[in-house]
Design a protein around this motif. Structure first.
Motif, PDB file in Angstrom:
ATOM      1  N   PRO A 116       0.812  -1.227   0.000  1.00 63.66           N
ATOM      2  CA  PRO A 116       0.000   0.000   0.000  1.00 63.66           C
ATOM      3  C   PRO A 116       0.846   1.278   0.000  1.00 63.66           C
ATOM      4  N   ASP A 117       2.091   1.177   0.491  1.00 60.91           N
ATOM      5  CA  ASP A 117       2.932   2.384   0.554  1.00 60.91           C
ATOM      6  C   ASP A 117       3.834   2.557  -0.657  1.00 60.91           C
ATOM      7  N   ALA A 118       3.738   1.660  -1.606  1.00 60.67           N
ATOM      8  CA  ALA A 118       4.656   1.744  -2.742  1.00 60.67           C
ATOM      9  C   ALA A 118       4.426   3.040  -3.520  1.00 60.67           C
ATOM     10  N   THR A 119       5.525   3.583  -4.028  1.00 60.39           N
ATOM     11  CA  THR A 119       5.437   4.689  -4.991  1.00 60.39           C
ATOM     12  C   THR A 119       5.651   4.101  -6.383  1.00 60.39           C
ATOM     13  N   VAL A 120       4.826   4.529  -7.324  1.00 62.61           N
ATOM     14  CA  VAL A 120       5.054   4.118  -8.717  1.00 62.61           C
ATOM     15  C   VAL A 120       5.786   5.261  -9.409  1.00 62.61           C
ATOM     16  N   TRP A 121       6.964   4.950  -9.925  1.00 63.66           N
ATOM     17  CA  TRP A 121       7.782   5.947 -10.642  1.00 63.66           C
ATOM     18  C   TRP A 121       7.426   5.884 -12.120  1.00 63.66           C
ATOM     19  N   THR A 122       6.975   7.011 -12.634  1.00 61.80           N
ATOM     20  CA  THR A 122       6.521   7.036 -14.035  1.00 61.80           C
ATOM     21  C   THR A 122       7.461   7.917 -14.862  1.00 61.80           C
ATOM     22  N   PRO A 123       7.691   7.534 -16.114  1.00 64.16           N
ATOM     23  CA  PRO A 123       8.554   8.372 -16.952  1.00 64.16           C
ATOM     24  C   PRO A 123       7.899   9.722 -17.227  1.00 64.16           C
ATOM     25  N   ASP A 124       8.700  10.732 -17.315  1.00 68.94           N
ATOM     26  CA  ASP A 124       8.209  12.064 -17.693  1.00 68.94           C
ATOM     27  C   ASP A 124       8.815  12.407 -19.040  1.00 68.94           C
ATOM     28  N   PRO A 125       8.038  12.447 -20.123  1.00 68.75           N
ATOM     29  CA  PRO A 125       6.584  12.301 -20.170  1.00 68.75           C
ATOM     30  C   PRO A 125       6.155  10.836 -20.249  1.00 68.75           C
ATOM     31  N   THR A 126       4.836  10.641 -20.070  1.00 67.40           N
ATOM     32  CA  THR A 126       4.267   9.319 -20.248  1.00 67.40           C
ATOM     33  C   THR A 126       2.882   9.462 -20.858  1.00 67.40           C
ATOM     34  N   TRP A 127       2.209   8.350 -21.138  1.00 69.10           N
ATOM     35  CA  TRP A 127       0.824   8.392 -21.615  1.00 69.10           C
ATOM     36  C   TRP A 127      -0.016   9.062 -20.528  1.00 69.10           C
ATOM     37  N   PRO A 128      -0.715  10.139 -20.827  1.00 72.85           N
ATOM     38  CA  PRO A 128      -1.392  10.894 -19.765  1.00 72.85           C
ATOM     39  C   PRO A 128      -2.339  10.045 -18.919  1.00 72.85           C
ATOM     40  N   SER A 143       7.813  10.872 -10.514  1.00 72.25           N
ATOM     41  CA  SER A 143       8.238  10.762 -11.911  1.00 72.25           C
ATOM     42  C   SER A 143       9.754  10.769 -12.010  1.00 72.25           C
ATOM     43  N   PHE A 144      10.238  10.205 -13.094  1.00 65.83           N
ATOM     44  CA  PHE A 144      11.668  10.301 -13.386  1.00 65.83           C
ATOM     45  C   PHE A 144      11.821  10.879 -14.784  1.00 65.83           C
ATOM     46  N   PRO A 145      12.867  11.720 -14.992  1.00 68.38           N
ATOM     47  CA  PRO A 145      13.019  12.354 -16.317  1.00 68.38           C
ATOM     48  C   PRO A 145      13.328  11.287 -17.360  1.00 68.38           C
ATOM     49  N   TYR A 146      12.630  11.347 -18.490  1.00 67.40           N
ATOM     50  CA  TYR A 146      12.818  10.306 -19.502  1.00 67.40           C
ATOM     51  C   TYR A 146      13.358  10.855 -20.816  1.00 67.40           C
ATOM     52  N   TYR A 147      12.841  12.030 -21.199  1.00 65.93           N
ATOM     53  CA  TYR A 147      13.146  12.486 -22.558  1.00 65.93           C
ATOM     54  C   TYR A 147      13.256  13.988 -22.584  1.00 65.93           C
ATOM     55  N   ASP A 148      14.226  14.444 -23.342  1.00 61.91           N
ATOM     56  CA  ASP A 148      14.392  15.877 -23.551  1.00 61.91           C
ATOM     57  C   ASP A 148      14.548  16.087 -25.059  1.00 61.91           C
ATOM     58  N   PRO A 149      13.803  17.049 -25.616  1.00 61.37           N
ATOM     59  CA  PRO A 149      13.843  17.196 -27.078  1.00 61.37           C
ATOM     60  C   PRO A 149      15.268  17.400 -27.613  1.00 61.37           C
ATOM     61  N   VAL A 170       7.754   0.714  -7.466  1.00 56.64           N
ATOM     62  CA  VAL A 170       7.455   0.169  -8.783  1.00 56.64           C
ATOM     63  C   VAL A 170       7.919   1.164  -9.851  1.00 56.64           C
ATOM     64  N   VAL A 171       8.490   0.663 -10.926  1.00 56.29           N
ATOM     65  CA  VAL A 171       8.953   1.551 -12.015  1.00 56.29           C
ATOM     66  C   VAL A 171       8.166   1.245 -13.287  1.00 56.29           C
ATOM     67  N   LEU A 172       7.395   2.215 -13.735  1.00 55.18           N
ATOM     68  CA  LEU A 172       6.592   2.036 -14.948  1.00 55.18           C
ATOM     69  C   LEU A 172       7.457   2.322 -16.179  1.00 55.18           C
ATOM     70  N   LEU A 173       7.437   1.388 -17.119  1.00 57.12           N
ATOM     71  CA  LEU A 173       8.240   1.529 -18.340  1.00 57.12           C
ATOM     72  C   LEU A 173       7.377   1.206 -19.543  1.00 57.12           C
ATOM     73  N   ASN A 179       5.074   6.222 -25.761  1.00 55.51           N
ATOM     74  CA  ASN A 179       3.960   7.151 -26.012  1.00 55.51           C
ATOM     75  C   ASN A 179       4.043   8.260 -24.967  1.00 55.51           C
ATOM     76  N   PRO A 180       4.376   9.489 -25.306  1.00 56.26           N
ATOM     77  CA  PRO A 180       4.252  10.132 -26.606  1.00 56.26           C
ATOM     78  C   PRO A 180       5.529  10.376 -27.407  1.00 56.26           C
TER      79      PRO A 180
END
Ligand code: LMR
Length: 393
Positions: A116-128, A143-149, A170-173, A179-180
């Motif tokens: 219940p206490d887990a944090t999900v780390w999502t890429p920035d950006p990700t699917w909204p 969030s973790f930084p994923y992409y820079d133009p 948890v790390v979302l990949l 996307n996007p």
């Protein structure tokens, strides 16, 4: 009771569908929601799926319930499709879900039950839509930084951020075709993520919604397969919406990898319980069609050939669009589009430029300047490029 509710903010992607539909201009171009389009602008039913539907229609004797996991043969085939025929099935379990979104939600709820206490780390950006799904499951999100133009994938910054994650997080990949951005991890980067997950006790949660749209069915799954071979625990949300073109029929799979068979079984029973509390039993039609395609050698080959055509078309459109933009802008600013993969990339426009592109030029792209590669009009790329360049300073 409803007086307590304010109207919900429209979904940034789906709102474009109705705006586009209501636009009377003849030359309008829809590059919004992620659906595949052929050169006529249609999203056809795939031939292999059509044939599977025919066979299903002729042979299906009953529509009685199949059970909480749906079609177990479909589930076994999905493990093979996503994780490969060599995957260690003793620790893997899969449940049929209503689309990839259903899989994401069911697995997110499982995380909440387990940690219940887990944090999900999502890429920035990700699917909204990742964020509301995780929020609805009651999970904490970082969030973790994923992409820079300018830089592309910001892998060092991603690893630095993930070094703040704690064991059980948890790390979302995105399995492929990010996307996007259309920018995917290299195999070396997947391997580094596996090391990090093992060292820090992190659980990868892979969303693979575009398998076959990037470089090929096996190539697109190479990262998720590498992880499955190395990490003790993992979650995978797979979608059949795009690669079988069964969008509105809703089918996907929630797959979990446990440390051993007993833990996988316990987690799986909880996963099915989550489904029971949301949709009870998953919808069948598209899952049955996918099963028929995957278990018949000839149909499977036909489906793969169709998927190859889809992928080749998107690659050619990427190339042609990058070249058209190079001519129109007289710069290499948009060359990156040719090198990215999958259904999406971002043009790198400001929100104001995106709005002007829509209002003044009838070109519909998502607010973060994401465009659907498959929606590009192959015979009007120079015209489209000119409209884009017209909103640049
Ligand atoms: C998209 O990103 O456009 C698709 O995944 C459709 C959706 O549900 O947002």
């Amino acid at each position: 009771m409803f007086e307590t509710l304010k109207p919900a903010a429209p979904d940034g992607i789906l709102a474009l569908m109705s705006l586009y539909r209501d636009d009377p201009r003849a030359g309008k171009i829809d590059l919004g929601v992620g659906v595949y389009r052929d050169e006529t602008g249609a999203t056809p039913v795939m031939r292999a799926v059509r044939e599977a539907e025919r066979r299903l229609h002729e042979t299906q004797a009953s529509k009685t319930y199949l059970g909480l996991a749906g079609d177990t043969a479909f589930n076994a085939l999905m493990i093979g499709l996503v994780l490969g025929e060599d995957a260690d099935r003793t620790r893997l379990r899969a449940a049929q879900t209503p689309g990839g979104t259903g899989a994401l939600r069911q697995l997110a709820d499982l995380v909440r039950l387990a940690r219940p206490d887990a944090t999900v780390w999502t890429p920035d950006p990700t699917w909204p839509n990742h964020l509301p799904i995780l929020r609805a499951a009651g999970l904490k999100i970082a969030s973790f930084p994923y992409y820079d133009p300018a830089e592309g994938i910001t892998f060092d910054a991603a690893v630095a951020a993930l070094n703040n994650a704690v064991s059980g997080d948890v790390v979302l990949l995105h399995g492929c075709c990010h996307n996007p951005t259309g920018a995917d991890l290299s195999l070396d980067q997947w391997a580094a993520i596996a090391d990090l997950a093992v060292e820090r006790g992190l659980v990868p949660f892979v969303d693979i919604a575009y398998q076959g749209f990037g470089q090929g069915l096996d190539e697109d799954a190479a990262g998720v397969r590498l992880l499955a071979a190395r990490v003790p625990e993992m979650l995978v949300a797979a979608s059949c919406s795009k690669n079988f073109s069964v969008y509105r029929d809703r089918v996907g799979a929630a797959i979990l990898l446990g440390r051993n068979a007993a833990e996988a079984d316990a987690a799986y029973s909880q996963l099915l319980g989550v489904g029971r509390g949301i949709w009870s039993m998953p919808p069948d039609h598209a899952a049955a069609c996918v099963r028929i395609v995957l278990e018949d050698e000839a149909l499977r080959a036909e489906w793969q050939a169709e998927l190859d055509t889809v992928r080749a078309r998107m690659l050619a459109l990427r190339q042609g669009f990058a070249e058209a933009l190079r001519r129109a802008s007289n710069s290499d600013r948009f060359d990156f589009i040719a090198g990215q993969r999958g259904m999406f990339s971002r043009l790198g426009l400001t929100p104001d430029e995106v709005t002007r592109l829509r209002d003044e030029h009838g070109v519909y792209i998502v607010g973060d300047s994401r465009f659907n590669v498959a929606g590009l009009p192959g015979d009007r790329l120079d015209d489209l490029a000119a409209r884009i360049v017209a909103v640049l300073p």
